[in-house]
Design a protein around this motif. Structure first.
Motif, PDB file in Angstrom:
ATOM      1  N   ILE A   1      46.255  40.010  39.255  1.00 24.65           N
ATOM      2  CA  ILE A   1      46.396  38.950  40.265  1.00 24.65           C
ATOM      3  C   ILE A   1      45.866  37.631  39.700  1.00 24.65           C
ATOM      4  O   ILE A   1      44.678  37.529  39.362  1.00 24.65           O
ATOM      5  N   PRO A   2      46.712  36.617  39.615  1.00 21.66           N
ATOM      6  CA  PRO A   2      46.250  35.318  39.106  1.00 21.66           C
ATOM      7  C   PRO A   2      45.307  34.639  40.110  1.00 21.66           C
ATOM      8  O   PRO A   2      45.370  34.937  41.311  1.00 21.66           O
ATOM      9  N   PRO A   3      44.455  33.739  39.612  1.00 20.04           N
ATOM     10  CA  PRO A   3      43.460  33.092  40.489  1.00 20.04           C
ATOM     11  C   PRO A   3      44.084  32.382  41.690  1.00 20.04           C
ATOM     12  O   PRO A   3      43.487  32.367  42.777  1.00 20.04           O
ATOM     13  N   GLN A   4      45.270  31.804  41.515  1.00 22.59           N
ATOM     14  CA  GLN A   4      45.871  31.068  42.648  1.00 22.59           C
ATOM     15  C   GLN A   4      46.187  32.005  43.812  1.00 22.59           C
ATOM     16  O   GLN A   4      46.094  31.604  44.979  1.00 22.59           O
ATOM     17  N   ALA A   5      46.577  33.242  43.498  1.00 27.89           N
ATOM     18  CA  ALA A   5      46.866  34.193  44.580  1.00 27.89           C
ATOM     19  C   ALA A   5      45.576  34.574  45.309  1.00 27.89           C
ATOM     20  O   ALA A   5      45.559  34.752  46.525  1.00 27.89           O
ATOM     21  N   LYS A   6      44.482  34.667  44.531  1.00 29.75           N
ATOM     22  CA  LYS A   6      43.186  34.948  45.156  1.00 29.75           C
ATOM     23  C   LYS A   6      42.759  33.797  46.070  1.00 29.75           C
ATOM     24  O   LYS A   6      42.245  34.015  47.169  1.00 29.75           O
ATOM     25  N   SER A   7      42.978  32.557  45.611  1.00 34.92           N
ATOM     26  CA  SER A   7      42.667  31.393  46.456  1.00 34.92           C
ATOM     27  C   SER A   7      43.451  31.465  47.756  1.00 34.92           C
ATOM     28  O   SER A   7      42.912  31.189  48.842  1.00 34.92           O
ATOM     29  N   LEU A   8      44.722  31.823  47.653  1.00 33.60           N
ATOM     30  CA  LEU A   8      45.547  31.892  48.862  1.00 33.60           C
ATOM     31  C   LEU A   8      45.019  32.982  49.808  1.00 33.60           C
ATOM     32  O   LEU A   8      44.974  32.786  51.021  1.00 33.60           O
ATOM     33  N   GLY A   9      44.602  34.123  49.249  1.00 31.14           N
ATOM     34  CA  GLY A   9      44.017  35.184  50.078  1.00 31.14           C
ATOM     35  C   GLY A   9      42.778  34.691  50.813  1.00 31.14           C
ATOM     36  O   GLY A   9      42.564  35.013  51.991  1.00 31.14           O
TER      37      GLY A   9
END
Lengths: 206, 206, 206
Positions: free
Chosen positions: A106-114
């Motif tokens: 999971i790339p960091p941007q997807a984690k930010s969105l979560g």
């Protein structure tokens, strides 16, 4: 007007159940994206919460059918329930996409969105809790907060897709991740839709 | 409440015309996907039905403008007409995509989706026919059936796209088919939207 | 009914401000696509108008909260304001996509879509200006015009995408342009959504 609503606050209780269930789902999604340990299990757990959410929505509709006086207009209760339902549906779709596309990390941007999705669900819960209780100004302020979170999700999503186009050499991977980012962003859109209903309900009953 | 609706049932007649027209369109789409003999002609025939649907929608709106007492709230009649209109629009978009993308053959999953769309339109027709006539419970049961068909379409669409990512080596073909599958699935979403309006109309008038 | 609306026409004035702001945004987008001289600056100017639009929407909602008698139903004013807001949002998203995807030049089909968007916004402005003033027939005729423009945008978009699939060899470029065309087309969908609200408001108050 809201100060005068009937004592039967069971609808508000059901809405509270709904938003707490949504927060639970958003926490599971965030955890799935952050740790990515057993994504298939996370997805199953989210799906279970989604079914629980459907059951609560169904209780609200059943209650509407057997209640003579409701604290809000019948159609607004219906509309709000269905918009809240949409939030958890989208959270479920996000988890499904991650599984279906068989992603490896999971790339960091997807984690930010979560993270933003969870924040937004928490504010939705606060806003719903204020229905029939507090001043409109406070509820409006929470709606502004939900809008700001949606804007932030939009920005993160746009940047993530820009990076994809710059760095991803495999068109299939690009298609997958573009859709995952967009679906994550859409979950915050659904929070905004719920905020818009809350705003319009308050405006209507002002 | 529904037992007391005025005798002027012309609106119900127009809605029935609309849903029968939608079924006709869904049958043509299913046949187009199943046999794929003269897809361009199928698409033209569907477009013709779509124009006919627009004309019926227009009659409903005209009638709303000249009728003093209506069997349902004016805005609900309007809303239901426009949601039904959306179903046939989507069926038409599906047919258009098949032509526009110049596809050579139809995979089984697309045929399954064509089948589910037709089933769903048949249930929408039954549900609309119950407006103002039967018990709410029966109408709710039909709405549940429409939801179940949408879930099934969603599952078929997801699996079809998974297969695409596994097997399709040409990104252009993948983009085309992903969109066709998603558009077919969206037609069942539109049936669900109509079911939601029916449900909310019934709730409102309970 | 509309002939009897209260003299307080401030809502109509605010709607007029909104549609004039939308036209401004559509002009900037058209110019951005036609000349493509300083696209980043055009995008910033459009974003500024979008913020201005948000402020007008906010004024309308504030006014709803402090006005006792409104010329239309409170929820319709709210609904119309939010649909108009969506138009400029989409125009802004179009400009953003052009910048974000770092495109090098603008194909003629995108310019055509920019032209159609502007036309459509001009008709929306005319239709909104007729609220509470003119005959329903004239307003309906403008809504028909908006629908026709949406159909035309849809046709241009479909052809543009067909050409893409025929000529573009780079899947990444195809994905970018397909989305830009679809986003441009969606701006005309939002004009149609506003027309539908106008139509339903008129039907409701007929």
């Amino acid at each position: 007007m809201f100060g005068l609503i009937p004592k039967d606050e069971k609808f508000f209780k059901l809405f509270k159940d709904m938003t707490e269930n949504i927060i639970e789902g958003a926490k599971l999604l965030k955890d799935m994206l952050d740790n990515f340990e057993n994504p298939a299990e996370s997805q199953r757990n989210i799906k279970e919460l989604e079914h629980k959410g459907d059951a609560i929505t169904h209780s609200i509709i059943k209650k509407l059918n057997t209640t003579f006086v409701t604290p809000l207009d019948r159609e607004d209760i219906y509309e709000l329930a269905s918009k809240l339902d949409d939030i958890l549906d989208l959270i479920d779709v996000c988890a499904q996409r991650v599984i279906m596309y068989n992603v490896e990390s999971i790339p960091p941007q997807a984690k930010s969105l979560g993270f933003i999705i969870l924040q937004s669900c928490i504010v939705v819960d606060k806003a719903v809790a204020m229905l029939g209780k507090q001043s409109n100004e406070q509820l409006f302020a929470l709606c502004v907060e939900i809008n700001a979170l949606e804007n932030e999700a939009d920005r993160v999503c746009r940047e993530a897709i820009s990076v994809l186009f710059d760095e991803e050499k495999d068109p299939f991977q690009l298609i997958k991740w573009k859709e995952i980012y967009e679906t994550l962003e859409k979950a915050t859109d659904k929070c905004e839709d719920a905020a818009n209903i809350l705003e319009s309900v308050v405006v209507k009953n002002a």
